[in-house]
Design an enzyme around this catalytic site. Structure first.
Site, short mmCIF file in Angstrom:
data_model
loop_
_atom_site.label_atom_id
_atom_site.label_comp_id
_atom_site.label_asym_id
_atom_site.label_seq_id
_atom_site.Cartn_x
_atom_site.Cartn_y
_atom_site.Cartn_z
N GLU A 201 0.81 -1.22 0.00
CA GLU A 201 0.00 0.00 0.00
C GLU A 201 0.85 1.27 0.00
OE1 GLU A 201 -2.98 -0.10 3.08
OE2 GLU A 201 -3.92 -1.91 2.25
N THR B 157 -9.36 6.92 15.48
CA THR B 157 -7.93 6.72 15.20
C THR B 157 -7.51 7.45 13.92
OG1 THR B 157 -8.62 4.62 14.24
CG2 THR B 157 -7.63 4.55 16.42
N ASP C 10 -18.71 2.72 10.47
CA ASP C 10 -17.30 2.69 10.06
C ASP C 10 -17.01 3.77 9.02
OD1 ASP C 10 -14.66 1.84 10.01
OD2 ASP C 10 -15.02 0.18 8.63
N LYS D 264 -15.29 7.99 3.51
CA LYS D 264 -16.08 6.78 3.27
C LYS D 264 -17.56 7.06 3.14
CE LYS D 264 -13.56 3.01 5.61
NZ LYS D 264 -13.78 2.07 6.75
N CYS E 279 -7.85 -12.12 7.81
CA CYS E 279 -6.75 -12.58 6.94
C CYS E 279 -7.18 -13.79 6.10
CB CYS E 279 -5.52 -12.95 7.76
SG CYS E 279 -4.70 -11.55 8.54
N HIS E 280 -7.84 -14.76 6.75
CA HIS E 280 -8.08 -16.04 6.08
C HIS E 280 -9.37 -16.06 5.26
CE1 HIS E 280 -4.58 -18.08 7.71
NE2 HIS E 280 -4.83 -17.51 8.86
N MET F 161 2.04 -15.69 11.19
CA MET F 161 0.87 -16.21 11.90
C MET F 161 1.09 -15.96 13.39
SD MET F 161 -2.02 -17.75 12.29
CE MET F 161 -2.81 -18.44 13.76
CA CA Z 1 -12.51 1.25 10.51
#
Ligand code: CA
Length: 697
Positions: free
Chosen positions: A76, A252, A317, A344, A624-625, A663
């Protein structure tokens, strides 16, 4: 920590790095033009006036060289080019200095953050380094701010930006790029999906010593921060209710930070509430300042100057942490010093950046959460149906939590006066989740599946109605000049150039150059991977280059499912790709990707155990998975792991035997019995899918 220095590194390069003026832009007609800042210019435009690569010459653009990044976990970063050296940061925060002419690796620094991977909501990514006065600054996933010597990559200092006595210490991470303002390095953090109280800090560039800290939301009543934010937070504490501090409250500052030398202001964009659910967080009361806001601070002191809140009572969010661009625009017959953001929530905002006064806003993508925006104050009137926490009903809402625009930076061309936005329209059902909100795990108080309210057919209808565009947005008229429809959602950040070109990577594994006038694609390159990072450009010895960190990753791409339906598997070898006119290099053929068969052990454990495992998987593993235990490709597909039978699964999850592969160990977060629940769930999912496959055959 480890670092290695290449023997090809020369004192000459080091000297040029030290002598580099490190100011915006560089000269268009000189032999050298740098990309010294995150958004290139002091206005953070993502624009370069370079024009050797142009609409007329674009057909000759070819790969000059590439550098393998030895990972497929996503890229990124915006590279920085100063003094003939590219400085960039890869997955797990590995920093590299590379000769910008030929790709020779000069040095490499690994802060060794793999054990901290569980803190990241959205992959072990970083959005870039900052370079100033011979130092390279990085924010590490585990919360450290680190300064390296630009000459050889050795560490000059490191400062832990997260206090050890913060009760939410394990929930914070850094994925944003530091910014330099005067002699200070500014960095925030992420973690509002796990429980975090947002803040931004300023550190001495020479020593790493903390100079000031500004918390974006109030803390527990009665507690004193002794921080730069004390006065401002005392005034807005009344905008909160309930016991938000238990979960941090959020806000944040995980990406958007811009220093404006002209007005000597530092702008920060703040994130969503923690937890998302406003009913749980603040009893559904108050605006919850400074969530989802842009706040202007004095860079030397962190003193509050102004704020503008985009989403009062944030519950979806809807971060305001998307990139901020500064510009001088002619509006209503006078030149206004503005700040622009496409957050967003789906509205494009133009603010007076001296005062924070609202100028205008308009939806750049379809939205159904706000009935209107007040033309004087900029305050939205929220549709009562969007208040799922109060109605008890799921609300199918656009934009989704992924946003009309997420972190991949938009760019502004001062030439066309248009903003180029990587945008998308994806609807999502929001419903209140009644389960406990726990620390250290993905925990929003929101069921993004709609709490079971959606039928399979309804989901399929939502999937079929996803859109994405490259939008050329006129910020004065507040409307699109043109839109280019993309094949799939979640595409890369934007570079705009004086050559009349808009560069963007995408979910279809391509880097594309579009005509700035109409969005017509003029050139494309098969990158062998999806691209989410923004390209940059620079000139050396009279030659213009285009560079991009190619690698598919980040929150949405990793969760799979929804993206995979349209984009296919966009995961591929991650590389730094650099192009020039008449470049003749080629990418090597991709190594074969292992695709083990679906061959699970027979069902084990009770239905209740697997159901419990399903819920735990959603909190701890899915990011992640992949959703439904179907991996998007960058991480092992757990339905197919050879460790589903026997003790190996516990050894990986609790014993930490794969920590060095990224992991993390979940000791202290998950009990052995809970890990067993997850294993039972995975075996069930694998057997379900094998049965479905067999039916198809
Ligand atoms: Ca967020």
């Amino acid at each position: 920590m480890s670092y290695t220095v290449s023997r090809t590194f020369t004192a000459l390069v080091a000297l040029s790095t030290l002598l580099s003026p490190n100011v915006a832009g560089g000269s268009v007609h000189g032999a050298t033009a740098e990309w010294p800042l995150h958004g290139n210019t002091e206005q953070a435009t993502g624009y370069s006036p370079l024009d050797q690569i142009s609409r007329a010459t674009i057909r000759r653009l070819g790969l000059a060289w590439s550098l393998d990044l030895a990972t497929d976990r996503g890229q990124e970063a915006t590279p920085i080019m100063v003094g003939g050296v590219l400085y960039t940061i890869s997955a797990y925060d590995v920093v590299r200095a590379v000769d910008a002419r030929n790709g020779t690796l000069l040095w490499r620094f690994d802060p060794e953050v793999r054990a901290a991977s569980a803190r990241s909501c959205c992959g072990p990514v970083s959005r870039g380094v900052a370079v100033a006065n011979g130092r390279v600054f990085l924010g590490a996933l585990d919360g450290r701010l680190i300064a390296l010597d630009a000459r050889d990559g050795h560490m000059l200092w490191q400062t832990q930006t997260i206090d050890a006595d913060n009760p939410l210490v394990e929930n914070y991470s850094i994925t944003g790029a530091p910014r330099v303002a005067k002699d200070l390095v500014i960095i925030g953090n992420g973690g509002a999906e796990f429980g975090a109280r947002g803040y931004v800090g300023a550190y001495e560039a020479a020593t790493g010593k903390l100079v000031w800290r500004f918390y974006t939301v109030p803390g527990k009543p009665g507690m004193r921060d002794n921080a730069a934010s004390d006065g401002a937070l005392a005034k807005i504490r009344h905008s909160w209710a309930g016991e938000w501090w238990k979960w941090g409250g959020g806000g944040t500052v995980w990406d958007a930070i811009v220093y404006d030398p002209e007005l000597d202001l530092l702008y920060i964009g703040t994130g969503n509430g923690s937890p998302w659910n406003y009913g749980r967080r603040s009893n559904g009361k108050g605006d919850n300042l400074f969530l989802s806001s842009i706040v202007a601070l004095r860079p030397e002191t962190g003193e509050y100057v102004w704020h503008f809140q985009e989403t009062p009572g944030e519950s979806w969010d809807y971060t305001a942490s998307q990139n901020i661009i500064l510009a001088d625009l002619d509006i209503g017959g006078r030149t206004r010093k503005v700040l622009m953001q496409a957050p967003k929530n789906g509205f494009f905002y133009v603010l007076d950046r001296a005062t924070g006064a609202f100028i205008s806003a308009a939806p750049y993508v379809p939205q159904n959460w706000a009935k209107s925006i007040d033309s004087a104050s900029g305050r939205p009137t929220i549709d009562p149906a969007a208040r799922f926490y109060a109605t008890g009903q799921a609300h199918v809402q656009r934009p989704s939590s992924g946003g009309g625009h997420n972190w991949p930076p938009m760019a502004f061309s001062p030439k066309t006066k248009l903003v180029y936005i990587p945008a998308q329209d994806v609807a999502m059902p929001y419903a209140a989740a009644d389960e406990p909100i726990v620390h250290g795990a993905y925990s929003s108080g929101v069921a993004i599946s709609g709490g079971g309210a959606m039928s399979k057919a309804a989901w399929q209808a939502l999937y079929a109605d996803m859109h994405a565009w490259l939008i050329a947005w006129d910020p004065v008229k507040q409307r699109a000049a043109w839109k280019r429809e993309m094949a799939a959602p979640f595409n890369g950040g934007i570079l705009a150039t004086g050559g009349g070109l808009i560069f963007q990577g995408n979910a279809e594994r391509k880097l594309v150059a579009y005509d700035e006038r109409n969005g017509k694609p003029l050139w494309s390159f098969d990158a062998h991977t999806g691209i989410v990072a923004p390209p940059i450009t620079y000139r050396l010895d009279g030659v213009q280059y285009i560079a991009v960190m190619a690698g598919w990753g980040g929150g949405w791409p990793l969760t799979g499912g929804i993206m995979a339906l349209k984009a296919g598997n966009a995961v591929g070898p991650n590389r730094l790709l650099v192009f020039r006119l008449d470049g003749k290099a080629a990418l090597p053929a991709d190594p074969p990707r292992p695709n083990p068969p679906l061959d699970p052990p027979p069902i084990e454990g009770s239905r209740a155990s697997a159901d419990a495992g399903d819920r735990l998987y959603g909190r701890y593993c899915l990011r992640c998975h992949g959703s439904g235990a179907v991996s998007a490709g960058a991480y092992p597909d757990l339905r197919k792991t050879g460790f589903l039978a026997g003790p190996g699964f516990q050894e990986i999850v609790l014993g930490g035997v794969l920590v060095n592969e990224g992991m993390p160990r979940f000791t202290g977060k998950l009990s052995a019995a809970e890990v067993e629940n997850i294993r039972h769930y995975l075996i069930r999912r694998a057997n379900e899918d094998r049965a479905a496959d067999a039916e198809k055959r």
